[in-house]
Design an enzyme around this catalytic site. Structure first.
Site, short mmCIF file in Angstrom:
data_model
loop_
_atom_site.label_atom_id
_atom_site.label_comp_id
_atom_site.label_asym_id
_atom_site.label_seq_id
_atom_site.Cartn_x
_atom_site.Cartn_y
_atom_site.Cartn_z
CB CYS A 131 -22.23 41.67 17.17
SG CYS A 131 -22.75 39.94 17.17
CG HIS A 251 -22.12 39.44 12.32
ND1 HIS A 251 -21.31 38.33 12.25
CD2 HIS A 251 -22.53 39.53 13.63
CE1 HIS A 251 -21.23 37.78 13.46
NE2 HIS A 251 -21.96 38.49 14.31
#
Length: 348
Positions: A131, A251
């Site tokens: 990711c 994130h």
């Protein structure tokens, strides 16, 4: 002529990413003719909704993939190692969201905005990158194309959802406990820790995955090696420090880059990113406009801001990169790969 519809399987359907995969297939109106939801024996029998219908989750077995065209895997590396080859044997194209196959030479590691053409040489399995790698390379590829790229140093601020549903629950429970003056007993984070677990509420843990002999964690080495593979740049200098923070989803990354061209300004970088596929530029310091995780959740794009030239190096820049780790970092990138397979005529 009516568009062909595909038999799609989602492995790990009840997990955080699996649920997002099912939702993304629906949101994108992906041409699903039949959807098979697969999980561990423990989760089998649960029901999930897709396009207004309830579908029962089945235990994943080799025979589960009979007649499947595309299989989206997000159930852990050991499951992928065991079942992905079985799915391929039965004619499915596997898009795997684990680290099981990412660095294998005959497996393309794909972010469609960066290296979509690598899909043309797959042998049944396509790997979805980590990711934190995905959002970074989406932001860096347009810069690389315009100005070249020599060096990348990234520090990540990663949400707990990247560690799974249990980590989300742990953050919530710990936060309540701390606010109520109650003791906290960490049990989940860092995931894959050999020895200790630490409080994540009101804290930052500079460990994601296991430490390697070189002092970097496996998560950091994933970012380093995957970036080089995706960009076809084995010579690229990459270093990473990955940190878990008490954010549920989204994130964030502080990225330092060195480019090859001279005379490039921060405005030049912004101009390139403004029109880049999959990128939303949010960069207006005068109005305090910059990307934040709370604003990116539920969105497919990668958000970039805080673009500025380094004070000491004329070809160096700093960027702030944010994205929904469960969507672009996992579920959406997987479904996007499936869309690319159809668009390129690779799956028919």
């Amino acid at each position: 002529m009516e568009q062909r519809r595909f038999h799609v399987a989602v492995v790990g359907a009840t997990g955080a990413v699996g649920q997002q995969m099912v939702q993304t297939l629906e949101n994108r109106n992906f041409p699903v003719g039949k959807l098979t939801l697969l999980s561990s024996e423990r989760s089998a029998g649960k029901k999930m909704r897709f396009r207004g219908e309830e579908i029962e989750v089945q235990a994943a077995k080799p025979e589960s993939f009979e007649g499947v065209d595309i299989a989206l895997f997000s159930a852990g590396g050991s499951v992928s190692k065991a079942l992905a080859p079985e799915a391929v044997k039965r004619g499915a194209i596997v898009i795997d969201n684990t680290s099981a196959f990412r660095m294998e030479e005959n497996v393309p590691l794909v972010v469609p905005e960066v290296n979509e053409n690598d899909l043309t040489w797959h042998n049944g399995i396509i790997a979805n990158p980590n990711c934190s790698t995905i959002q970074m390379v989406v932001a860096l590829e347009p810069i690389r194309q315009a100005f070249g790229l020599k060096k990348v140093i990234v520090s990540t601020y990663q949400a707990v959802s990247g560690a799974g549903v249990q980590a989300i629950e742990e953050l919530k429970a710990q936060s309540k406990a701390v606010l109520n003056g109650e003791p906290v007993t960490p049990e989940i984070l860092p995931v894959k820790s050999d020895r200790k677990h630490y409080q994540i509420a009101f804290n930052a843990i500079p460990q994601i995955d296991k430490f390697q002999e070189n002092g970097f964690t496996f998560e950091e080495m994933k970012m380093i090696n995957e970036t080089k593979k995706i960009m076809h740049m084995p010579e690229l200098q990459v270093a990473a420090t990955c940190v878990r923070i008490p954010v549920i989803s989204g994130h964030s990354e502080s990225v330092y880059i060195e480019i090859e061209k001279d005379g490039v300004s921060a405005d030049d970088i912004k101009a390139v990113l403004k029109d880049a596929p999959g990128v939303i530029l949010q960069d207006d310091p005068s109005e305090q406009v910059y990307p934040m995780p709370v604003d990116c959740v539920g969105k497919y794009d990668v958000f970039v801001g805080r673009i500025r030239k380094d004070l000491d190096h004329d070809r160096a820049f700093h960027l702030w990169v944010v994205s929904d780790n469960l969507l672009k970092g996992a579920a959406w990138n997987s479904v996007q790969i499936a869309e690319s397979l159809i668009k390129l005529g690779i799956v028919k």
